[in-house]
Scaffold this motif. Structure first.
Motif, mmCIF file in Angstrom:
data_model
loop_
_atom_site.group_PDB
_atom_site.id
_atom_site.type_symbol
_atom_site.label_atom_id
_atom_site.label_comp_id
_atom_site.label_asym_id
_atom_site.label_seq_id
_atom_site.Cartn_x
_atom_site.Cartn_y
_atom_site.Cartn_z
ATOM 1 N N LEU D 26 38.407 -5.896 11.857
ATOM 2 C CA LEU D 26 38.546 -7.430 12.504
ATOM 3 C C LEU D 26 39.650 -7.928 11.922
ATOM 4 C CD1 LEU D 26 37.366 -9.971 13.823
ATOM 5 C CD2 LEU D 26 36.099 -10.148 12.050
ATOM 6 N N ARG D 27 40.667 -8.381 12.728
ATOM 7 C CA ARG D 27 41.868 -9.076 12.161
ATOM 8 C C ARG D 27 41.956 -10.268 12.724
ATOM 9 N NH1 ARG D 27 46.088 -5.632 13.335
ATOM 10 N NH2 ARG D 27 47.309 -6.958 14.693
ATOM 11 N N ILE D 28 41.942 -11.356 11.850
ATOM 12 C CA ILE D 28 42.156 -12.715 12.421
ATOM 13 C C ILE D 28 43.645 -13.080 12.094
ATOM 14 C CG2 ILE D 28 39.747 -13.180 12.197
ATOM 15 C CD1 ILE D 28 40.539 -15.045 9.850
ATOM 16 N N ALA D 69 33.431 -3.822 3.982
ATOM 17 C CA ALA D 69 33.798 -3.207 2.819
ATOM 18 C C ALA D 69 34.999 -3.667 1.988
ATOM 19 C CB ALA D 69 33.898 -1.702 3.071
ATOM 20 N N PHE D 70 35.929 -4.227 2.523
ATOM 21 C CA PHE D 70 37.273 -4.442 2.184
ATOM 22 C C PHE D 70 37.936 -5.724 2.897
ATOM 23 C CE2 PHE D 70 41.818 -3.739 1.212
ATOM 24 C CZ PHE D 70 41.670 -3.530 -0.283
ATOM 25 N N ASP D 71 38.586 -6.412 2.326
ATOM 26 C CA ASP D 71 39.481 -7.521 3.095
ATOM 27 C C ASP D 71 40.935 -7.373 2.768
ATOM 28 O OD1 ASP D 71 36.858 -8.566 3.446
ATOM 29 O OD2 ASP D 71 37.345 -10.435 2.155
ATOM 30 N N TYR D 72 41.517 -7.339 3.522
ATOM 31 C CA TYR D 72 43.276 -7.460 3.062
ATOM 32 C C TYR D 72 44.054 -8.708 3.756
ATOM 33 C CZ TYR D 72 48.188 -6.616 2.300
ATOM 34 O OH TYR D 72 49.309 -7.019 1.820
ATOM 35 N N GLY D 73 44.513 -9.589 3.238
ATOM 36 C CA GLY D 73 45.187 -10.844 3.833
ATOM 37 C C GLY D 73 46.581 -10.871 3.210
ATOM 38 N N VAL D 74 47.567 -11.740 3.928
ATOM 39 C CA VAL D 74 48.681 -11.894 3.913
ATOM 40 C C VAL D 74 49.123 -13.261 4.814
ATOM 41 C CG1 VAL D 74 49.392 -10.081 5.493
ATOM 42 C CG2 VAL D 74 51.227 -11.264 4.265
ATOM 43 N N SER D 75 49.564 -13.978 4.236
ATOM 44 C CA SER D 75 50.163 -15.224 4.971
ATOM 45 C C SER D 75 48.808 -15.919 5.818
ATOM 46 C CB SER D 75 51.000 -15.063 5.962
ATOM 47 O OG SER D 75 51.559 -16.104 6.838
ATOM 48 N N ASP D 76 48.836 -15.827 7.147
ATOM 49 C CA ASP D 76 47.713 -16.850 7.628
ATOM 50 C C ASP D 76 46.929 -15.452 8.447
ATOM 51 O OD1 ASP D 76 49.730 -16.203 9.630
ATOM 52 O OD2 ASP D 76 49.435 -17.817 10.821
ATOM 53 N N SER D 79 42.459 -9.096 7.300
ATOM 54 C CA SER D 79 41.831 -7.844 7.978
ATOM 55 C C SER D 79 40.502 -7.937 7.179
ATOM 56 C CB SER D 79 42.657 -6.690 8.095
ATOM 57 O OG SER D 79 43.972 -6.977 8.633
ATOM 58 N N PHE D 80 39.374 -7.414 7.980
ATOM 59 C CA PHE D 80 38.257 -7.380 7.406
ATOM 60 C C PHE D 80 37.726 -5.895 7.963
ATOM 61 C CE2 PHE D 80 38.779 -11.746 7.937
ATOM 62 C CZ PHE D 80 38.507 -12.187 6.648
ATOM 63 N N ILE D 81 37.630 -4.767 6.797
ATOM 64 C CA ILE D 81 37.190 -3.621 7.196
ATOM 65 C C ILE D 81 35.602 -3.222 7.280
ATOM 66 C CG2 ILE D 81 37.599 -1.130 6.838
ATOM 67 C CD1 ILE D 81 40.136 -2.157 6.521
ATOM 68 N N TRP D 82 35.082 -3.102 8.509
ATOM 69 C CA TRP D 82 33.578 -2.915 8.554
ATOM 70 C C TRP D 82 33.203 -1.568 8.286
ATOM 71 C CZ3 TRP D 82 30.164 -6.989 10.254
ATOM 72 C CH2 TRP D 82 30.872 -8.337 10.532
ATOM 73 N N LYS D 83 32.245 -1.359 7.316
ATOM 74 C CA LYS D 83 31.765 0.133 7.179
ATOM 75 C C LYS D 83 31.766 0.897 8.599
ATOM 76 C CE LYS D 83 29.747 -1.061 2.952
ATOM 77 N NZ LYS D 83 28.330 -1.938 2.541
ATOM 78 N N GLU D 84 31.966 2.155 8.498
ATOM 79 C CA GLU D 84 31.827 2.878 9.788
ATOM 80 C C GLU D 84 30.345 3.080 10.141
ATOM 81 O OE1 GLU D 84 32.464 7.022 9.288
ATOM 82 O OE2 GLU D 84 31.580 7.350 7.619
ATOM 83 N N THR D 85 29.546 2.930 9.303
ATOM 84 C CA THR D 85 28.094 2.878 9.403
ATOM 85 C C THR D 85 27.305 1.786 9.806
ATOM 86 O OG1 THR D 85 27.691 2.850 7.268
ATOM 87 C CG2 THR D 85 27.848 4.945 7.898
ATOM 88 N N SER D 86 28.181 0.511 9.927
ATOM 89 C CA SER D 86 27.581 -0.697 10.299
ATOM 90 C C SER D 86 26.727 -0.741 11.471
ATOM 91 C CB SER D 86 28.724 -1.647 10.355
ATOM 92 O OG SER D 86 28.105 -3.002 10.890
ATOM 93 N N PRO D 125 42.647 -26.221 12.493
ATOM 94 C CA PRO D 125 42.914 -24.866 12.329
ATOM 95 C C PRO D 125 42.019 -24.092 13.185
ATOM 96 C CG PRO D 125 41.664 -25.743 10.403
ATOM 97 C CD PRO D 125 41.555 -26.705 11.401
ATOM 98 N N TYR D 126 42.825 -23.130 13.787
ATOM 99 C CA TYR D 126 41.857 -21.997 14.519
ATOM 100 C C TYR D 126 42.535 -20.591 14.723
ATOM 101 C CZ TYR D 126 44.192 -23.222 19.006
ATOM 102 O OH TYR D 126 45.214 -23.416 19.970
ATOM 103 N N PHE D 127 41.837 -19.751 15.067
ATOM 104 C CA PHE D 127 42.447 -18.501 14.518
ATOM 105 C C PHE D 127 42.082 -17.615 15.841
ATOM 106 C CE2 PHE D 127 41.443 -20.107 10.693
ATOM 107 C CZ PHE D 127 42.364 -19.822 9.821
ATOM 108 N N ASP D 128 42.727 -16.422 16.090
ATOM 109 C CA ASP D 128 42.658 -15.595 17.106
ATOM 110 C C ASP D 128 42.177 -14.385 16.313
ATOM 111 O OD1 ASP D 128 44.522 -13.672 16.269
ATOM 112 O OD2 ASP D 128 45.797 -14.050 18.319
ATOM 113 N N ALA D 129 41.410 -13.443 17.020
ATOM 114 C CA ALA D 129 41.032 -12.322 16.569
ATOM 115 C C ALA D 129 40.872 -10.996 17.253
ATOM 116 C CB ALA D 129 39.543 -12.612 15.968
ATOM 117 N N ARG D 130 40.988 -9.938 16.861
ATOM 118 C CA ARG D 130 40.854 -8.978 17.480
ATOM 119 C C ARG D 130 40.068 -7.748 16.581
ATOM 120 N NH1 ARG D 130 46.923 -7.695 18.665
ATOM 121 N NH2 ARG D 130 46.808 -10.123 18.029
#
Lengths: 259, 259, 259, 259
Positions: D26-28, D69-76, D79-86, D125-130
């Motif tokens: 999930l990337r916002i 499982a893991f987030d990675y962020g830069v600027s605004d 990315s949120f990594i959801w476990k493959e088994t979720s 403030p609001y965000f798009d997401a994919r």
């Protein structure tokens, strides 16, 4: 005369590209083949000619579509494994689905006469098809195991069922007799009632059919000393073997090799 | 022997039901038919037998699948309009797509001999197919107009092109001569160079083919007084008429009637 | 330093454009709002401030996103009808979904203090959202009717339930007493046991809230003769009226006007 | 009062379950954050408080949704990594998308005051997401590498750009001066013109932010002998380190462990 006024209708088409790095399985399945096989007097529980016709079409598929890595078939059903790297029509699902099932159907009708020279085609055979993506080779193996276990279960059941029917039971009675029986009960029934050793039945019935490219050694000529000159060549083979265990896949590591 | 260990692979199947209250158009299109028509010596620009074979298969489609309301075909392409209310296989896209294209292909091979009794099928004909949903009847009409305009544009171009080629030009020269010409230029060229009045060409070439159920009056017997006894009956007709204007649709209001 | 080596990962993104000529409904719904409303001591069965906060955010939505034609809200749920012609981010579903729910959430937190000046936000309010496409205006009306009927059913039930609880019953007892009751039974119970005439309850509770642009007449100044000078102006209104019958839609034909 | 008459509208909802055995990212991304950061006077090229606000929300995400499982962020962007088994909401894409972006937005507004105590929020403030699915852990690593390389490229460019602007160039002149420059040119420019050693800039600017659960050792008490008693505990950490090479992943094998 421009067509632009109506061309907006193209915008309703939906992009249907399959995700990259996924194995793509196209499975086709005879539509109303219960009736089709009755109409054409297929032998029960397995009609060798009908199975060989299916296999012959599956061989044609593997030869025609270079991105197919492996076929597995049982009864009136066949699965085609497309390589995970395939870029066939940019992986558009509707292309793979329609071209695959259409080509198979075409071959089936064309080849009918080769396998049933004395039987006229009384109604059009046709197939449904679906596409499923699998993200890893090991899940593709589980898929194939699922189909091969199904083959075994169905074949054992059908062998008992038709033996009972052929021995005078009604279909309903046969069904009742088999309800709740285990694998070993069915083997026992076959052996004691009908003198059939299930293990001795043809591998094609018990294991289904695998179609893939393999290296085979063939004699290309005899040299002056009278010795055969052999060459390794890749060719399409049809085999009826276990694909649940590891042996086959160890022997053929390239088929499901992941990028 | 349970199959449960592998059955998880079924979870990878994706639900693909088409949205309710949408007209569903299945369009099939010959794959590599440029080559297929060359291999089988189809007449250029239109082979009457090849078109009639397509039409015959389209009639079979309409008769076989009760939810098809209308077919429109041109060249090696056919569109099948499924009623917006269709619940065929719960509107699953892969079912409509695969069963439709497979049945059509099967009929094409089976009927080949009826239309080409002296031509052997040298390679398997097969078709791609796609499905598009249209939310309103008026957009379906625009879709059909789009195809019929295309039929006209292509036919006019192809008629000129092949006349030029048959008169001795190379394919490249013919292409060059036609580049940038307008409709009236092409009509002019046909008339002055080849003595062809485009308007007098067969309607099937200019308008394509429509297949639908219509009420026709037929004489069922002659009564004692010698008068014909007629009855209205619904039957499948193949027609080559304008479907861009309103007349056809006013005359046949049921075909695209919205719920 | 080129990024090309890793850019292939972008190919996994799926195109998600919504079909043209369809009305797009974005419905958001409070997540765990049962607990959220308990934590924040919302009045039962309807907290006027909480509803007005929702309405205020819905007004902001209509003002911010020009392609929204109409909002309908009840309880912690709001539906936003996007015009069928909207080209907002090329109709990409994930854009409409994420921007809509994110903007609404942002407004909800920002405006909280306006409606609950003496209540601190104890946990983050957040909403789920979904998108549904509707091919025709009349189905959009049925969608809105579905929500408004639901509003009425739930409100009648909840009014009875909380009156019973407030009168000393346990939640379980209240549930039991209401099981199987009809609408008129509930109205009767409210009237005889609690002296409440259901019809006299606030329209916002019974009908939910509609948000849309309407032409209103406003006095812009008083002329020299002392007469008001009026001007028609379009502004966003919040209304609590019947949208199941035809009257509202006859009075506001532009809201769901089809292209 | 039954609701059944209108309930057919629910049939238009589309099933959107994500395929099993895929990692879900999930990337916002901040919507119109160019303007948002100008309106709120964010420091250029990096506003430490704005970044820390983003990181704080990302920590809240990891704590709130157990399948991340893991987030990675830069600027605004985050990315949120959801476990493959979720199995979160049966992997329904719209649920993951909407709940994720809504929760993040809610936290952003709530926490604003913690990081900008003297700045009023002037616009929402609001965000798009994919959402993107990745079939294998190694492709998830490539995805993260893609984002971290992008972070570096953008940061280097932006550092130069804003130094030039702050030294008196117009934005257009700065753009021109940087056109076509390579990484080493930019480092050279920073060093010679502005006395900045790029390598010495804060890791958060150069590497972005990683959020994940790690085992840390903490002193829980001092025993009677005066020695610290330590305990390993899992806690959420925010780190600014290289995730392109193998070291991080060797040190944290559980984060992307495949089933």
């Amino acid at each position: 005369m421009a067509n632009s006024k109506y061309e907006y209708v193209k915008k309703f088409e939906v992009e249907d590209k399959l995700p990259p790095c996924n194995w793509v399985i196209l499975r086709i399945d005879g539509c109303h083949f219960h009736r089709f096989s009755a109409v054409h007097d297929f032998e029960k529980p397995n009609d060798v000619n009908a199975l060989m016709l299916m296999n012959s079409c599956a061989v044609a598929m593997l030869e025609h579509f270079p991105d197919i890595a492996f076929d597995y078939g049982v009864s009136d059903e066949y699965s085609f494994i497309w390589k995970e790297t395939s870029q066939f029509y940019q992986r558009r699902a509707s292309k793979i689905l329609s071209l695959g099932v259409s080509f198979f159907t075409s071959m089936y009708v064309i080849k009918w006469r080769d396998f049933f020279p004395h039987k006229e085609l009384k109604e059009p055979p046709y197939f449904d098809a679906r596409i499923v993506c699998y993200p890893r080779a090991k899940i593709v193996r589980d898929y194939l195991s699922w189909r091969q276990v199904d083959c075994h279960i169905n074949n054992q059941y059908n062998t008992c069922f038709w033996k009972l029917v052929q021995s005078g039971k009604s279909e309903k009675e046969a069904q009742e007799l088999l309800k709740g029986t285990l694998a070993k009960d069915k083997n026992e029934m076959l052996f004691t009632q009908f003198g059939i050793n299930y293990d001795k039945l043809p591998a094609m019935f018990k294991k289904g059919s695998c179609v893939y490219k393999d290296h085979v050694e063939e004699t290309v000529k005899i040299d002056e000393a009278g010795n055969p000159v052999k060459r390794r060549r890749q060719m399409v083979v049809v085999d009826h073997i276990d694909i649940i265990g590891n042996k086959f896949w160890k022997d053929h590591p390239n088929i499901l090799k992941e990028d």
